[in-house]
Write a protein that holds these residues in place. Structure first.
Motif, PDB file in Angstrom:
ATOM      1  N   ARG A 151       0.851  -1.188   0.000  1.00  0.00           N
ATOM      2  CA  ARG A 151       0.000   0.000   0.000  1.00  0.00           C
ATOM      3  C   ARG A 151       0.887   1.239   0.000  1.00  0.00           C
ATOM      4  O   ARG A 151       1.774   1.375   0.848  1.00  0.00           O
ATOM      5  CB  ARG A 151      -0.901  -0.002   1.242  1.00  0.00           C
ATOM      6  N   ALA A 152       0.651   2.131  -0.944  1.00  0.00           N
ATOM      7  CA  ALA A 152       1.495   3.322  -1.085  1.00  0.00           C
ATOM      8  C   ALA A 152       0.641   4.588  -1.096  1.00  0.00           C
ATOM      9  O   ALA A 152      -0.523   4.573  -1.497  1.00  0.00           O
ATOM     10  CB  ALA A 152       2.322   3.237  -2.370  1.00  0.00           C
ATOM     11  N   ALA A 153       1.239   5.685  -0.652  1.00  0.00           N
ATOM     12  CA  ALA A 153       0.613   7.001  -0.710  1.00  0.00           C
ATOM     13  C   ALA A 153       1.589   7.974  -1.349  1.00  0.00           C
ATOM     14  O   ALA A 153       2.806   7.844  -1.188  1.00  0.00           O
ATOM     15  CB  ALA A 153       0.223   7.486   0.683  1.00  0.00           C
ATOM     16  N   VAL A 154       1.056   8.949  -2.081  1.00  0.00           N
ATOM     17  CA  VAL A 154       1.864   9.954  -2.771  1.00  0.00           C
ATOM     18  C   VAL A 154       1.459  11.336  -2.258  1.00  0.00           C
ATOM     19  O   VAL A 154       0.272  11.685  -2.264  1.00  0.00           O
ATOM     20  CB  VAL A 154       1.669   9.884  -4.297  1.00  0.00           C
ATOM     21  N   GLY A 208      -2.519   5.687  10.733  1.00  0.00           N
ATOM     22  CA  GLY A 208      -3.949   5.490  10.526  1.00  0.00           C
ATOM     23  C   GLY A 208      -4.276   4.659   9.301  1.00  0.00           C
ATOM     24  O   GLY A 208      -5.042   3.700   9.370  1.00  0.00           O
ATOM     25  N   ARG A 209      -3.682   5.004   8.173  1.00  0.00           N
ATOM     26  CA  ARG A 209      -3.996   4.317   6.924  1.00  0.00           C
ATOM     27  C   ARG A 209      -3.066   3.138   6.658  1.00  0.00           C
ATOM     28  O   ARG A 209      -3.282   2.388   5.715  1.00  0.00           O
ATOM     29  CB  ARG A 209      -3.948   5.297   5.755  1.00  0.00           C
ATOM     30  N   ALA A 210      -2.046   2.983   7.485  1.00  0.00           N
ATOM     31  CA  ALA A 210      -1.131   1.839   7.416  1.00  0.00           C
ATOM     32  C   ALA A 210      -0.488   1.690   6.039  1.00  0.00           C
ATOM     33  O   ALA A 210      -0.364   0.585   5.510  1.00  0.00           O
ATOM     34  CB  ALA A 210      -1.857   0.550   7.794  1.00  0.00           C
ATOM     35  N   ALA A 211      -0.064   2.812   5.453  1.00  0.00           N
ATOM     36  CA  ALA A 211       0.671   2.743   4.184  1.00  0.00           C
ATOM     37  C   ALA A 211       2.012   2.060   4.423  1.00  0.00           C
ATOM     38  O   ALA A 211       2.687   2.325   5.418  1.00  0.00           O
ATOM     39  CB  ALA A 211       0.896   4.146   3.631  1.00  0.00           C
ATOM     40  N   ASP A 212       2.393   1.177   3.521  1.00  0.00           N
ATOM     41  CA  ASP A 212       3.718   0.561   3.600  1.00  0.00           C
ATOM     42  C   ASP A 212       4.789   1.533   3.108  1.00  0.00           C
ATOM     43  O   ASP A 212       5.918   1.510   3.602  1.00  0.00           O
ATOM     44  CB  ASP A 212       3.768  -0.707   2.736  1.00  0.00           C
ATOM     45  N   LEU A 213       4.412   2.372   2.149  1.00  0.00           N
ATOM     46  CA  LEU A 213       5.345   3.302   1.514  1.00  0.00           C
ATOM     47  C   LEU A 213       4.681   4.651   1.312  1.00  0.00           C
ATOM     48  O   LEU A 213       3.542   4.720   0.841  1.00  0.00           O
ATOM     49  CB  LEU A 213       5.794   2.741   0.161  1.00  0.00           C
ATOM     50  N   THR A 271       6.387   1.850   8.186  1.00  0.00           N
ATOM     51  CA  THR A 271       6.187   2.612   6.954  1.00  0.00           C
ATOM     52  C   THR A 271       7.511   3.233   6.515  1.00  0.00           C
ATOM     53  O   THR A 271       8.207   3.852   7.318  1.00  0.00           O
ATOM     54  CB  THR A 271       5.148   3.729   7.154  1.00  0.00           C
ATOM     55  N   LEU A 272       7.837   3.076   5.239  1.00  0.00           N
ATOM     56  CA  LEU A 272       9.014   3.713   4.662  1.00  0.00           C
ATOM     57  C   LEU A 272       8.576   5.024   4.015  1.00  0.00           C
ATOM     58  O   LEU A 272       7.617   5.042   3.235  1.00  0.00           O
ATOM     59  CB  LEU A 272       9.640   2.800   3.611  1.00  0.00           C
ATOM     60  N   ILE A 273       9.274   6.120   4.338  1.00  0.00           N
ATOM     61  CA  ILE A 273       8.965   7.434   3.784  1.00  0.00           C
ATOM     62  C   ILE A 273      10.193   7.935   3.033  1.00  0.00           C
ATOM     63  O   ILE A 273      11.283   8.010   3.598  1.00  0.00           O
ATOM     64  CB  ILE A 273       8.583   8.450   4.882  1.00  0.00           C
ATOM     65  N   VAL A 274      10.013   8.285   1.767  1.00  0.00           N
ATOM     66  CA  VAL A 274      11.120   8.729   0.926  1.00  0.00           C
ATOM     67  C   VAL A 274      10.757  10.063   0.275  1.00  0.00           C
ATOM     68  O   VAL A 274       9.695  10.189  -0.348  1.00  0.00           O
ATOM     69  CB  VAL A 274      11.455   7.697  -0.173  1.00  0.00           C
ATOM     70  N   ASN A 275      11.639  11.047   0.422  1.00  0.00           N
ATOM     71  CA  ASN A 275      11.455  12.351  -0.224  1.00  0.00           C
ATOM     72  C   ASN A 275      12.076  12.338  -1.613  1.00  0.00           C
ATOM     73  O   ASN A 275      13.241  11.973  -1.771  1.00  0.00           O
ATOM     74  CB  ASN A 275      12.133  13.461   0.571  1.00  0.00           C
ATOM     75  N   GLY A 297      13.154  -4.045   0.443  1.00  0.00           N
ATOM     76  CA  GLY A 297      13.206  -3.274   1.681  1.00  0.00           C
ATOM     77  C   GLY A 297      11.889  -3.323   2.426  1.00  0.00           C
ATOM     78  O   GLY A 297      11.853  -3.489   3.653  1.00  0.00           O
ATOM     79  N   LEU A 298      10.788  -3.178   1.700  1.00  0.00           N
ATOM     80  CA  LEU A 298       9.466  -3.233   2.322  1.00  0.00           C
ATOM     81  C   LEU A 298       9.173  -4.630   2.854  1.00  0.00           C
ATOM     82  O   LEU A 298       8.515  -4.787   3.883  1.00  0.00           O
ATOM     83  CB  LEU A 298       8.392  -2.807   1.319  1.00  0.00           C
ATOM     84  N   GLY A 299       9.655  -5.640   2.146  1.00  0.00           N
ATOM     85  CA  GLY A 299       9.468  -7.005   2.612  1.00  0.00           C
ATOM     86  C   GLY A 299      10.146  -7.245   3.951  1.00  0.00           C
ATOM     87  O   GLY A 299       9.584  -7.881   4.850  1.00  0.00           O
ATOM     88  N   ILE A 300      11.361  -6.727   4.103  1.00  0.00           N
ATOM     89  CA  ILE A 300      12.072  -6.839   5.379  1.00  0.00           C
ATOM     90  C   ILE A 300      11.350  -6.039   6.458  1.00  0.00           C
ATOM     91  O   ILE A 300      11.138  -6.515   7.579  1.00  0.00           O
ATOM     92  CB  ILE A 300      13.527  -6.338   5.244  1.00  0.00           C
ATOM     93  N   LEU A 301      10.955  -4.812   6.121  1.00  0.00           N
ATOM     94  CA  LEU A 301      10.313  -3.921   7.085  1.00  0.00           C
ATOM     95  C   LEU A 301       8.997  -4.495   7.606  1.00  0.00           C
ATOM     96  O   LEU A 301       8.693  -4.409   8.797  1.00  0.00           O
ATOM     97  CB  LEU A 301      10.073  -2.551   6.440  1.00  0.00           C
ATOM     98  N   THR A 302       8.205  -5.083   6.723  1.00  0.00           N
ATOM     99  CA  THR A 302       6.884  -5.595   7.103  1.00  0.00           C
ATOM    100  C   THR A 302       6.891  -7.056   7.520  1.00  0.00           C
ATOM    101  O   THR A 302       5.854  -7.597   7.886  1.00  0.00           O
ATOM    102  CB  THR A 302       5.895  -5.419   5.934  1.00  0.00           C
ATOM    103  N   GLY A 303       8.044  -7.687   7.441  1.00  0.00           N
ATOM    104  CA  GLY A 303       8.132  -9.088   7.856  1.00  0.00           C
ATOM    105  C   GLY A 303       7.752 -10.093   6.809  1.00  0.00           C
ATOM    106  O   GLY A 303       7.668 -11.291   7.091  1.00  0.00           O
TER     107      GLY A 303
END
Length: 310
Positions: A151-154, A208-213, A271-275, A297-303
């Motif tokens: 799940r991603a947000a922009v 709240g929205r549990a974005a992965d990225l 959640t990973l946040i990248v600028n 990276g997200l796979g490691i972060l989220t298990g």
């Protein structure tokens, strides 16, 4: 199994809801006749019956709908469930989209009791399949697929963009890149360059929205209004500087001005946040650099994935 104990609606937002015995739920809208219905992610609000009873035991004189909730359900502690959980009641299917919310103006309950459970215990859902529900109906829980798309947000940061004075091209470019890579883009936003506002939205999207990225675009330069890195670092629970460093290094082959980017990359809980920079060209170049490593990276972060040694 859970059981619906109360159904509540209101014809205006920001007021106490009124209890009804049954309701029609409309796909991609919400409850028929409720002011919170619409094409957004908070179509239906839910509260645990047990949490309401605990609050009443403290001396609160409340009735169903007092917290602005649509459904009071016995049998579930909603806040402990993951975003993406589905609640099935007959033909109706609801999908949880957000846990909790920010309370902008304290309600009458808060002023009387010094507390309100809705901001921390309430959850929100979209209507996936419609139908009719009634008080006393059973509600079944279906947990999300652990292998579902990330799940991603922009988030686009631009004073002029937020005012409608400039077309946002970077945000749509990012959304397209993510969707083509198989990500589920849950939300896109355009915000002004205001640090506190950015922090609030990054926290909401993460917690709240549990974005992965979360990918941001804009506000990473030397201008006095550019505050995206400061807002990002302020909400971080851990640093992840390698991603931002890799983007700057990769972009140097196109322009030496890449060294002037102050973009950060951090982790907030899971959640990973990248600028990213603000131009569509720089956004595409940055994604070329990091796209093939993000999923690991997200796979490691989220298990979902295990660390690998070489």
């Amino acid at each position: 199994m859970g059981t619906i104990k109360a159904i509540c609606i209101s014809d205006k937002r920001g007021i106490q809801k009124t209890e009804i015995k049954e309701a029609v739920l409309v796909p991609d809208f919400g409850i028929e006749g409720d002011a919170h219905g619409g094409k957004w992610h908070r179509q239906v609000s839910l509260l645990s019956y047990e949490k309401v009873e605990e609050f009443k035991a403290k001396g609160a004189d409340i009735v169903p709908g007092a917290f602005g909730e649509n459904l009071v359900v016995e049998g579930y502690d909603f806040r402990t469930l993951p975003v993406g959980s589905r609640f099935i009641c007959g033909d109706v299917v609801l999908e949880m989209t957000q846990i909790g919310k920010e309370c902008h103006t304290h309600c009458q309950i808060y002023h009387k009791m010094g507390d309100c459970i809705m901001p921390r215990e309430g959850v929100f859902a979209e209507v996936i399949k419609g139908g009719t529900i009634a008080v006393g109906d059973e509600m079944r829980l279906e947990l999300p697929d652990p292998k579902r798309p990330y799940r991603a947000a922009v988030v686009t940061l631009s004073d002029k963009g937020a005012k409608g004075e400039r077309e946002d091209k970077s945000g749509p470019a990012l959304k397209e890149i993510l969707e083509q890579a198989g990500y589920h883009v849950i939300e896109t936003l355009i915000l002004p360059d205001e640090q506190k506002r950015i922090e609030i939205e990054l926290i909401r999207l993460s917690d709240g929205r549990a974005a992965d990225l979360i990918l941001t675009t804009g506000g990473t330069g030397f201008s006095m209004r550019d505050c995206t890195p400061e807002a990002t670092l302020a909400v971080a629970t851990r640093n992840a500087p390698g991603i931002a460093e890799a983007i700057r290094n990769y972009s140097m082959q196109y322009t030496k001005r890449a060294m002037l980017s102050r973009g950060a990359s951090v982790i907030r809980n899971q959640t990973l946040i990248v600028n990213l920079p603000g131009s569509p060209k720089a956004v595409k170049e940055s994604m070329e650099c990091i796209m093939d490593q993000l999923s690991h990276g997200l796979g490691i972060l989220t298990g979902r994935e295990a660390e690998c040694a070489r």
